[in-house]
Design a protein around this motif. Sequence first.
Motif, PDB file in Angstrom:
ATOM      1  N   ALA A   1       0.827  -1.206   0.000  1.00  0.00           N
ATOM      2  CA  ALA A   1       0.000   0.000   0.000  1.00  0.00           C
ATOM      3  C   ALA A   1       0.859   1.251   0.000  1.00  0.00           C
ATOM      4  O   ALA A   1       0.542   2.245  -0.686  1.00  0.00           O
ATOM      5  CB  ALA A   1      -0.937  -0.015   1.206  1.00  0.00           C
ATOM      6  N   ALA A   2       1.937   1.238   0.755  1.00  0.00           N
ATOM      7  CA  ALA A   2       2.827   2.402   0.773  1.00  0.00           C
ATOM      8  C   ALA A   2       3.404   2.664  -0.615  1.00  0.00           C
ATOM      9  O   ALA A   2       3.515   3.825  -1.050  1.00  0.00           O
ATOM     10  CB  ALA A   2       3.940   2.186   1.795  1.00  0.00           C
ATOM     11  N   LEU A   3       3.756   1.612  -1.330  1.00  0.00           N
ATOM     12  CA  LEU A   3       4.279   1.772  -2.683  1.00  0.00           C
ATOM     13  C   LEU A   3       3.216   2.345  -3.625  1.00  0.00           C
ATOM     14  O   LEU A   3       3.505   3.221  -4.443  1.00  0.00           O
ATOM     15  CB  LEU A   3       4.764   0.425  -3.216  1.00  0.00           C
ATOM     16  CG  LEU A   3       6.008  -0.179  -2.558  1.00  0.00           C
ATOM     17  CD1 LEU A   3       6.221  -1.603  -3.055  1.00  0.00           C
ATOM     18  CD2 LEU A   3       7.245   0.665  -2.849  1.00  0.00           C
ATOM     19  N   THR A   4       1.999   1.842  -3.500  1.00  0.00           N
ATOM     20  CA  THR A   4       0.935   2.298  -4.423  1.00  0.00           C
ATOM     21  C   THR A   4       0.536   3.723  -4.145  1.00  0.00           C
ATOM     22  O   THR A   4       0.046   4.414  -5.053  1.00  0.00           O
ATOM     23  CB  THR A   4      -0.307   1.396  -4.332  1.00  0.00           C
ATOM     24  OG1 THR A   4      -0.881   1.471  -3.013  1.00  0.00           O
ATOM     25  CG2 THR A   4       0.044  -0.059  -4.639  1.00  0.00           C
ATOM     26  N   ARG A   5       0.709   4.196  -2.938  1.00  0.00           N
ATOM     27  CA  ARG A   5       0.376   5.587  -2.605  1.00  0.00           C
ATOM     28  C   ARG A   5       1.500   6.555  -2.961  1.00  0.00           C
ATOM     29  O   ARG A   5       1.306   7.778  -2.878  1.00  0.00           O
ATOM     30  CB  ARG A   5       0.004   5.711  -1.133  1.00  0.00           C
ATOM     31  CG  ARG A   5      -1.342   5.091  -0.799  1.00  0.00           C
ATOM     32  CD  ARG A   5      -1.822   5.463   0.583  1.00  0.00           C
ATOM     33  NE  ARG A   5      -3.178   4.980   0.821  1.00  0.00           N
ATOM     34  CZ  ARG A   5      -4.294   5.605   0.430  1.00  0.00           C
ATOM     35  NH1 ARG A   5      -4.186   6.751  -0.233  1.00  0.00           N
ATOM     36  NH2 ARG A   5      -5.475   5.100   0.692  1.00  0.00           N
ATOM     37  N   ALA A   6       2.621   6.027  -3.369  1.00  0.00           N
ATOM     38  CA  ALA A   6       3.761   6.879  -3.729  1.00  0.00           C
ATOM     39  C   ALA A   6       3.766   7.237  -5.211  1.00  0.00           C
ATOM     40  O   ALA A   6       4.664   7.961  -5.670  1.00  0.00           O
ATOM     41  CB  ALA A   6       5.079   6.194  -3.372  1.00  0.00           C
ATOM     42  N   VAL A   7       2.772   6.730  -5.963  1.00  0.00           N
ATOM     43  CA  VAL A   7       2.678   7.046  -7.397  1.00  0.00           C
ATOM     44  C   VAL A   7       1.324   7.668  -7.691  1.00  0.00           C
ATOM     45  O   VAL A   7       0.358   7.501  -6.940  1.00  0.00           O
ATOM     46  CB  VAL A   7       2.882   5.770  -8.261  1.00  0.00           C
ATOM     47  CG1 VAL A   7       4.267   5.185  -8.050  1.00  0.00           C
ATOM     48  CG2 VAL A   7       1.809   4.730  -7.972  1.00  0.00           C
ATOM     49  N   SER A   8       1.250   8.382  -8.789  1.00  0.00           N
ATOM     50  CA  SER A   8      -0.016   8.932  -9.270  1.00  0.00           C
ATOM     51  C   SER A   8       0.019   8.952 -10.794  1.00  0.00           C
ATOM     52  O   SER A   8       1.080   8.750 -11.405  1.00  0.00           O
ATOM     53  CB  SER A   8      -0.258  10.331  -8.719  1.00  0.00           C
ATOM     54  OG  SER A   8       0.755  11.214  -9.141  1.00  0.00           O
TER      55      SER A   8
END
Length: 260
Positions: free
Chosen positions: A250-257
């Motif tokens: 989840a931390a990885l997925t929240r670090a991209v947009s």
Amino acid sequence: MSMEYRMRRTLPSNRAAIILPVDHGLIFDRIEGLETPSAPFPAWADSDVTGFMMTPGQVKQTEKFFAARPHLTRVLTIDTYYDFAVLDGGGVHELITTVEEAVRMGVDAVKMLFPWNMSRAQQAALCHRVGTVIAACEAWDIPLVLEPVLIGAPRSEETIAEEERVARIAYDLGAHIIKIAFPGEERTARLVEELKVPLVIAGGPKTGEVSDTVDAVAGTLRAGARGVIVGRGIWQRDPADGARALKEIAALTRAVSFAD
């Protein structure tokens, strides 16, 4: 609801999606970690996932649960398969419900396998079936997640290359989202750049350590994938290990947009 609305729900632009697949009962019957088909939802819904990949039975049984959690998306599996062996042409792949029924159930997207280890005649019939589903998806404004796969094949270089090739066929048929087993960071980046269709990466069966799963997710996101579909690598692990893996993912997925 429009196609754009459902696409944005399925694949948010402010992060990469984490879709937890729990539709394995269509194929594996009573599978470890999924003995009670409705159990994964309360167990993982508040663990920073963005949605679930589900069977029709699960969708019907959990209507109240998801009505109270409208931020979670639901992807409905609309097909199943049996008895595939690598390149023997003996598998059976069929639809189990319709796009119209999926829309009536209020889900955000539908998902189909695109199993390519079959005879030429079966491949042609499969392409026709997928084309019919895509036409219905366009009519009802709901995206199709299409999964190119060689079912049962070892993860060899030949298998990975063939699944990449079949992903291009999925694109030409009009898939709205392509789901593929992680082919490596370089191949993922090439598919993202060349096809320009949202790509989501499947986690597959539980293998290796938590760090292996997290590293693979990191590679997919560096390559530009819009999300990950990871299930057995989470809910078949020891609960503490599964929770740790999901937190790190989840931390990885929240670090991209992504650009709208």
